[in-house]
Design an enzyme around this catalytic site. Structure first.
Site, PDB file in Angstrom:
ATOM      1  N   LYS A 285     -10.249 -50.611 -17.186  1.00  0.00           N
ATOM      2  CA  LYS A 285     -10.683 -51.747 -16.353  1.00  0.00           C
ATOM      3  C   LYS A 285     -11.899 -52.442 -16.951  1.00  0.00           C
ATOM      4  CE  LYS A 285     -10.769 -49.273 -12.564  1.00  0.00           C
ATOM      5  NZ  LYS A 285     -10.036 -48.275 -11.835  1.00  0.00           N
TER       6      LYS A 285
ATOM      7  N   ARG B  27      -2.022 -41.795  -7.703  1.00  0.00           N
ATOM      8  CA  ARG B  27      -2.894 -40.619  -7.821  1.00  0.00           C
ATOM      9  C   ARG B  27      -3.570 -40.318  -6.484  1.00  0.00           C
ATOM     10  NH1 ARG B  27      -6.832 -42.327 -12.076  1.00  0.00           N
ATOM     11  NH2 ARG B  27      -7.860 -40.357 -11.646  1.00  0.00           N
TER      12      ARG B  27
ATOM     13  N   HIS C 125     -20.619 -49.623 -13.762  1.00  0.00           N
ATOM     14  CA  HIS C 125     -19.543 -49.032 -12.968  1.00  0.00           C
ATOM     15  C   HIS C 125     -20.043 -47.753 -12.320  1.00  0.00           C
ATOM     16  CE1 HIS C 125     -15.313 -48.423 -11.893  1.00  0.00           C
ATOM     17  NE2 HIS C 125     -15.565 -47.139 -12.047  1.00  0.00           N
TER      18      HIS C 125
ATOM     19  N   ASP D 205      -3.104 -49.481 -14.267  1.00  0.00           N
ATOM     20  CA  ASP D 205      -4.095 -48.634 -13.596  1.00  0.00           C
ATOM     21  C   ASP D 205      -3.975 -48.782 -12.083  1.00  0.00           C
ATOM     22  OD1 ASP D 205      -6.511 -46.908 -13.372  1.00  0.00           O
ATOM     23  OD2 ASP D 205      -7.311 -48.727 -12.464  1.00  0.00           O
TER      24      ASP D 205
ATOM     25  N   SER E 170      -8.765 -44.602 -16.621  1.00  0.00           N
ATOM     26  CA  SER E 170      -8.730 -45.569 -15.517  1.00  0.00           C
ATOM     27  C   SER E 170      -9.984 -46.463 -15.544  1.00  0.00           C
ATOM     28  CB  SER E 170      -8.636 -44.796 -14.196  1.00  0.00           C
ATOM     29  OG  SER E 170      -8.907 -45.614 -13.104  1.00  0.00           O
TER      30      SER E 170
HETATM   31  N1  URA Z   1     -12.747 -44.643 -10.335  1.00  0.00           N
HETATM   32  C1  URA Z   1     -11.734 -45.247 -11.015  1.00  0.00           C
HETATM   33  O1  URA Z   1     -11.777 -46.456 -11.249  1.00  0.00           O
HETATM   34  N2  URA Z   1     -10.717 -44.507 -11.441  1.00  0.00           N
HETATM   35  C2  URA Z   1     -10.630 -43.194 -11.219  1.00  0.00           C
HETATM   36  O2  URA Z   1      -9.674 -42.578 -11.641  1.00  0.00           O
HETATM   37  C3  URA Z   1     -11.659 -42.555 -10.488  1.00  0.00           C
HETATM   38  C4  URA Z   1     -12.734 -43.308 -10.071  1.00  0.00           C
END
Ligand code: URA
Length: 424
Positions: free
Chosen positions: A186, A167, A82, A160, A182
């Site tokens: 995921k 957000r 990620h 999320d 967040s």
């Molecule tokens: N990437 C994400 O998936 N979530 C965040 O809050 C910031 C960056």
């Protein structure tokens, strides 16, 4: 329980209980808590923070808001990658084929929003490329070919999705507990066994400085431990554009150059580091051995061949990859060493040219973007080309706009270090 009391509690800097966190996530998902109430609570969290227990429980509630993908039908350790979001970050396109030569790669990716790009948008700039896979088809393809990159399904962490969109619209992205929960929700709901996170640090990233990035890394590593997942965080520099290209087709083209083992040092070096860490976790190899395997995959052409196979598998036609935009050269108006580059400004510029979105339904133009030829520490003479703009819309004052993104000095400037730290 009611949301006003919970907002008040966090406004006063107090710790929320598990029940309160669960109440918020459930009731925001089913629309009992309104956007204005949720953004007020999010702002209180941005200002007063959350401790590890709260952050862990928020992650857990967001995971449980949707489906948890079961990848147990794929044998082997599934290591996910990620990125916390950067400018010119085309690494998944390079890392996924490399690692899939050694271990199964299941990658759920998203679209770009704001100044950062998204892997799915980049892949969709290849004509015909299919990113909408059902879970059974992901498992089948990975079992046969070790690789699949798909758009995250709507039922993966719906909490999320809803909270992240709010957000973005309420100035509440930059918060360590919110970012950590967040990302980790995921990744865990996506079925990863272990996770390698490219944590961007600098003015073109959410984490602007090393200390906050380290804190975010430790938060994610601790959440990972609670879920029995190993997490490795690579803190990488985002005070320069990663590579040269920003914009979907431009970035795919640059990724292909790296896969062909051409020299684009920063992209290649970071791709090698991330891939090696993934191979290290997935194949239980010593890190130096993993690095040799990765470098050999690039040098032998195996990584490039795997990329071609992957694109074909997902229906993409690389022969159609072309830039359908006009080009304008930006020349430097100054002499000197580049002291700093406003990387977020470059991301914004690329987005405003049409390569990215402000709102999630905006239509993007894959051909447009920016190529930045200079890095911090380079010496530039007046009239040197510092960037190319690929555009289809009218450009206004573009020479001044781009030149303002570069700060010059007469003093020698040290180049930025690419990898600041690796924490696990
Ligand atoms: N990437 C994400 O998936 N979530 C965040 O809050 C910031 C960056």
């Amino acid at each position: 329980m009611n949301i006003i009391d919970i907002i008040d509690k966090k406004r006063l800097g107090k710790k929320l209980s598990n029940d309160e966190i669960e109440y918020v996530v459930k009731n925001y998902c089913n629309d009992n808590i309104k956007d204005y109430q949720m953004s007020s609570l999010l702002m209180a969290i941005v200002i007063n923070g959350m401790d590890y227990d709260e952050t862990y429980y928020l992650t857990k509630c967001m995971i449980n808001s949707g489906k948890i993908i079961d990848l147990s039908e794929i044998s082997g350790i599934k290591v996910d990658k990620h990125s916390t979001g950067g400018v010119g970050d085309k690494l998944t396109l390079i890392v996924a084929p490399i690692v899939s030569l050694f271990a199964p790669v299941v990658k759920m990716s998203g679209r770009g929003l704001g100044f950062t790009g998204g892997t799915i948008d980049k892949l969709e700039s290849i004509k015909g490329f299919n990113v909408n896979y059902k879970i059974d088809d992901i498992i089948k393809q990975v079992n046969e070919h070790n690789i699949c990159v798909s758009y995250t399904s709507d039922d993966l962490c719906p909490a999320d999705k809803k909270i992240y969109a709010l957000r973005n619209a309420s100035g509440t992205v930059e918060s360590i507990p919110l970012i950590a929960s967040s990302i980790m929700s995921k990744k865990i709901a996506g079925g990863a066994d272990d996770i390698v996170i490219d944590l961007k640090v600098g003015n073109g990233a959410f984490m602007k400085d090393y200390d906050s990035a380290k804190k975010l890394a430790n938060t994610m590593i601790n959440i990972g431990k609670k879920f029995n997942k190993k997490v490795v965080c690579i803190l990488s520099n985002m005070n320069d554009v990663l590579g040269y290209s920003v914009g979907n087709t431009l970035e795919v083209m640059e990724a292909i150059e790296v896969l062909k083992n051409k020299k684009i040092d920063d992209v290649k070096n970071l791709a090698i580091e991330i891939s090696s860490r993934m191979v290290n976790l997935a194949c239980n190899k010593d890190i130096n051995e993993a690095k040799d395997m990765v470098v050999n995959a690039l040098e032998s052409g195996d990584a490039y061949n795997k990329f071609i196979e992957f694109v074909k598998l997902q229906g993409g036609d690389l022969s159609s990859l072309k830039i359908d935009a006009k080009k304008y050269e930006i020349k430097s108006l100054h002499n000197g060493y580049i002291k700093s580059i406003d990387v977020e400004g470059i991301g914004d510029l690329s987005r405003d040219l049409g390569a990215g979105r402000i709102n999630k339904d905006d239509i993007i133009d894959n051909s447009v973007g920016v190529i930045v030829y200079k890095k911090c520490g380079d010496y530039v003479n007046i009239g040197d080309v510092i960037a190319d703009i690929y555009y289809n819309k009218q450009l206004n004052n573009i020479d001044e706009v781009v030149n303002k993104l570069f700060e010059f000095t007469d003093e020698v400037v040290e180049k930025n270090k690419l990898i600041l730290d690796i924490i696990f």
